[in-house]
Design a protein around this motif. Sequence first.
Motif, PDB file in Angstrom:
ATOM      1  N   ARG A  27      -2.595 103.660  52.673  1.00  0.00           N
ATOM      2  CA  ARG A  27      -2.620 102.398  51.922  1.00  0.00           C
ATOM      3  C   ARG A  27      -3.206 101.265  52.749  1.00  0.00           C
ATOM      4  NH1 ARG A  27       3.315 103.157  49.031  1.00  0.00           N
ATOM      5  NH2 ARG A  27       2.522 104.130  47.104  1.00  0.00           N
ATOM      6  N   PHE A  28      -2.861 101.226  54.016  1.00  0.00           N
ATOM      7  CA  PHE A  28      -3.390 100.195  54.907  1.00  0.00           C
ATOM      8  C   PHE A  28      -4.908 100.336  55.035  1.00  0.00           C
ATOM      9  CE2 PHE A  28      -4.307  98.706  59.332  1.00  0.00           C
ATOM     10  CZ  PHE A  28      -4.097  97.353  59.094  1.00  0.00           C
ATOM     11  N   GLU A  29      -5.372 101.561  55.218  1.00  0.00           N
ATOM     12  CA  GLU A  29      -6.812 101.806  55.335  1.00  0.00           C
ATOM     13  C   GLU A  29      -7.537 101.414  54.051  1.00  0.00           C
ATOM     14  OE1 GLU A  29      -6.936 105.922  56.283  1.00  0.00           O
ATOM     15  OE2 GLU A  29      -6.524 105.632  58.434  1.00  0.00           O
ATOM     16  N   GLN A  30      -6.915 101.743  52.919  1.00  0.00           N
ATOM     17  CA  GLN A  30      -7.515 101.386  51.637  1.00  0.00           C
ATOM     18  C   GLN A  30      -7.562  99.870  51.453  1.00  0.00           C
ATOM     19  OE1 GLN A  30      -8.879 103.443  49.117  1.00  0.00           O
ATOM     20  NE2 GLN A  30      -8.833 104.906  50.811  1.00  0.00           N
ATOM     21  N   SER A  31      -6.531  99.176  51.896  1.00  0.00           N
ATOM     22  CA  SER A  31      -6.505  97.715  51.808  1.00  0.00           C
ATOM     23  C   SER A  31      -7.649  97.113  52.606  1.00  0.00           C
ATOM     24  CB  SER A  31      -5.174  97.168  52.329  1.00  0.00           C
ATOM     25  OG  SER A  31      -4.131  97.419  51.413  1.00  0.00           O
ATOM     26  N   ILE A  32      -7.873  97.633  53.799  1.00  0.00           N
ATOM     27  CA  ILE A  32      -8.958  97.125  54.637  1.00  0.00           C
ATOM     28  C   ILE A  32     -10.309  97.372  53.976  1.00  0.00           C
ATOM     29  CG2 ILE A  32     -10.184  97.448  56.821  1.00  0.00           C
ATOM     30  CD1 ILE A  32      -7.489  97.946  58.150  1.00  0.00           C
ATOM     31  N   GLU A  33     -10.518  98.591  53.470  1.00  0.00           N
ATOM     32  CA  GLU A  33     -11.793  98.923  52.842  1.00  0.00           C
ATOM     33  C   GLU A  33     -12.032  98.083  51.594  1.00  0.00           C
ATOM     34  OE1 GLU A  33     -14.195 100.821  54.078  1.00  0.00           O
ATOM     35  OE2 GLU A  33     -12.865 100.887  55.821  1.00  0.00           O
ATOM     36  N   ARG A  34     -10.998  97.876  50.805  1.00  0.00           N
ATOM     37  CA  ARG A  34     -11.146  97.078  49.586  1.00  0.00           C
ATOM     38  C   ARG A  34     -11.441  95.618  49.931  1.00  0.00           C
ATOM     39  NH1 ARG A  34      -7.369  97.708  44.297  1.00  0.00           N
ATOM     40  NH2 ARG A  34      -8.684  99.550  44.157  1.00  0.00           N
ATOM     41  N   THR A  35     -10.788  95.114  50.971  1.00  0.00           N
ATOM     42  CA  THR A  35     -11.015  93.734  51.392  1.00  0.00           C
ATOM     43  C   THR A  35     -12.423  93.563  51.949  1.00  0.00           C
ATOM     44  OG1 THR A  35      -8.656  93.536  51.922  1.00  0.00           O
ATOM     45  CG2 THR A  35     -10.114  91.834  52.792  1.00  0.00           C
ATOM     46  N   LYS A  36     -12.884  94.536  52.735  1.00  0.00           N
ATOM     47  CA  LYS A  36     -14.248  94.494  53.260  1.00  0.00           C
ATOM     48  C   LYS A  36     -15.262  94.417  52.125  1.00  0.00           C
ATOM     49  CE  LYS A  36     -13.848  96.967  57.684  1.00  0.00           C
ATOM     50  NZ  LYS A  36     -14.219  98.218  58.402  1.00  0.00           N
ATOM     51  N   ALA A  37     -15.023  95.199  51.076  1.00  0.00           N
ATOM     52  CA  ALA A  37     -15.973  95.291  49.970  1.00  0.00           C
ATOM     53  C   ALA A  37     -15.927  94.074  49.049  1.00  0.00           C
ATOM     54  CB  ALA A  37     -15.707  96.566  49.167  1.00  0.00           C
ATOM     55  N   ARG A  38     -14.707  93.547  48.821  1.00  0.00           N
ATOM     56  CA  ARG A  38     -14.565  92.514  47.790  1.00  0.00           C
ATOM     57  C   ARG A  38     -14.336  91.112  48.331  1.00  0.00           C
ATOM     58  NH1 ARG A  38     -11.048  95.559  43.015  1.00  0.00           N
ATOM     59  NH2 ARG A  38     -12.205  97.528  43.087  1.00  0.00           N
ATOM     60  N   ARG A  39     -13.638  90.990  49.457  1.00  0.00           N
ATOM     61  CA  ARG A  39     -13.335  89.674  50.023  1.00  0.00           C
ATOM     62  C   ARG A  39     -13.474  89.703  51.547  1.00  0.00           C
ATOM     63  NH1 ARG A  39     -10.339  85.916  47.344  1.00  0.00           N
ATOM     64  NH2 ARG A  39     -10.888  84.664  49.167  1.00  0.00           N
ATOM     65  N   PRO A  40     -14.675  89.947  52.041  1.00  0.00           N
ATOM     66  CA  PRO A  40     -14.851  90.018  53.500  1.00  0.00           C
ATOM     67  C   PRO A  40     -14.465  88.718  54.210  1.00  0.00           C
ATOM     68  CG  PRO A  40     -16.972  89.898  52.366  1.00  0.00           C
ATOM     69  CD  PRO A  40     -15.944  90.153  51.321  1.00  0.00           C
ATOM     70  N   ASP A  41     -14.461  87.619  53.472  1.00  0.00           N
ATOM     71  CA  ASP A  41     -14.092  86.331  54.075  1.00  0.00           C
ATOM     72  C   ASP A  41     -12.640  86.309  54.546  1.00  0.00           C
ATOM     73  OD1 ASP A  41     -13.788  86.417  51.072  1.00  0.00           O
ATOM     74  OD2 ASP A  41     -12.630  84.599  51.477  1.00  0.00           O
ATOM     75  N   LEU A  42     -11.806  87.213  54.015  1.00  0.00           N
ATOM     76  CA  LEU A  42     -10.402  87.245  54.392  1.00  0.00           C
ATOM     77  C   LEU A  42     -10.144  87.971  55.709  1.00  0.00           C
ATOM     78  CD1 LEU A  42      -8.757  88.118  50.947  1.00  0.00           C
ATOM     79  CD2 LEU A  42      -8.737  85.898  52.086  1.00  0.00           C
ATOM     80  N   LEU A  43     -11.062  88.833  56.101  1.00  0.00           N
ATOM     81  CA  LEU A  43     -10.797  89.709  57.258  1.00  0.00           C
ATOM     82  C   LEU A  43     -10.555  88.928  58.542  1.00  0.00           C
ATOM     83  CD1 LEU A  43     -13.357  92.586  56.605  1.00  0.00           C
ATOM     84  CD2 LEU A  43     -10.885  92.627  56.276  1.00  0.00           C
ATOM     85  N   GLY A  44     -11.247  87.818  58.718  1.00  0.00           N
ATOM     86  CA  GLY A  44     -11.075  87.033  59.927  1.00  0.00           C
ATOM     87  C   GLY A  44      -9.694  86.408  60.040  1.00  0.00           C
ATOM     88  N   LYS A  45      -8.998  86.290  58.911  1.00  0.00           N
ATOM     89  CA  LYS A  45      -7.676  85.685  58.902  1.00  0.00           C
ATOM     90  C   LYS A  45      -6.578  86.676  59.237  1.00  0.00           C
ATOM     91  CE  LYS A  45      -9.088  82.468  55.256  1.00  0.00           C
ATOM     92  NZ  LYS A  45      -8.790  81.974  53.878  1.00  0.00           N
ATOM     93  N   THR A  46      -6.920  87.959  59.242  1.00  0.00           N
ATOM     94  CA  THR A  46      -5.898  88.983  59.456  1.00  0.00           C
ATOM     95  C   THR A  46      -5.521  89.145  60.931  1.00  0.00           C
ATOM     96  OG1 THR A  46      -7.505  90.771  59.701  1.00  0.00           O
ATOM     97  CG2 THR A  46      -6.762  90.264  57.459  1.00  0.00           C
ATOM     98  N   GLY A  47      -6.439  88.755  61.819  1.00  0.00           N
ATOM     99  CA  GLY A  47      -6.198  88.967  63.249  1.00  0.00           C
ATOM    100  C   GLY A  47      -6.487  90.396  63.680  1.00  0.00           C
ATOM    101  N   LEU A  48      -7.023  91.200  62.772  1.00  0.00           N
ATOM    102  CA  LEU A  48      -7.305  92.614  63.070  1.00  0.00           C
ATOM    103  C   LEU A  48      -8.719  92.813  63.570  1.00  0.00           C
ATOM    104  CD1 LEU A  48      -5.660  94.156  59.879  1.00  0.00           C
ATOM    105  CD2 LEU A  48      -4.670  94.084  62.178  1.00  0.00           C
ATOM    106  N   PHE A  49      -9.593  91.823  63.344  1.00  0.00           N
ATOM    107  CA  PHE A  49     -11.008  92.007  63.675  1.00  0.00           C
ATOM    108  C   PHE A  49     -11.502  90.849  64.533  1.00  0.00           C
ATOM    109  CE2 PHE A  49     -10.094  94.050  59.666  1.00  0.00           C
ATOM    110  CZ  PHE A  49     -10.655  95.301  59.821  1.00  0.00           C
TER     111      PHE A  49
END
Length: 229
Positions: free
Chosen positions: A207-229
């Motif tokens: 589920r975590f992996e799917q969340s990351i992939e879905r966020t990358k595809a649909r809302r990449p602007d959010l990834l920087g806020k996660t602290g994961l990247f």
Amino acid sequence: MRIDIISVVPKLMESFFGHSILKRGQEAGHAEVVLHDLRDYTTTKSRQVDDYAFGGGAGMVMLAEPIAKCIRHLQSEREYDEIIYMTPDGETFNQQTANSLSLGGNLIFLCGHYKGVDQRVRDMFITKEISIGDYVLSGGELAAAVCADAIIRLIPGVLNDETSALTDSFQDNLLAPPVYTRPAEFEGVKVPDILLSGHEAKVNEWRFEQSIERTKARRPDLLGKTGLF
């Protein structure tokens, strides 16, 4: 929590708060939503709530006096954590704002109409200004209802499963993963095997992996806020 909503057309929202989760939350005493007709606080026979703008221009402006009377009446009965004005030029509402407001006590939402409210109301009474997006509605009622819904569902006891709200999209700045239910196969399409495995740790990892992939595809602007990247 008590939420008071000040509106020119309060009946527009009666049905929204009278059904489903919001209704159950109120009946259980977890939240109370009270709608106020701004016209009840006017002093004219026509129950006028707007007038022409000083300096000219198109559109009407909501009068300061009835708004001030309504807010002061409510403040005389209880304290409020925030007095919120729904306006297109407010800060954009998000999950973090909903989380913060859900931890408070009483809230007032003022629904704008026409060209907005007299600026003196904003200066004298409003503690927070919120928008739900970069577009303009006919009034702030739908926007206030959206915010109230997002806030109330976070109050403990409102949802049957309180952990459900904690796994919603945006809680961790990731979009929620895909979800499935019965049957395990529908028109030849099967549920991913991992979800049928009964292995909780591996399911959570998927589920975590799917969340990351879905966020990358649909809302990449959010990834920087996660602290994961």
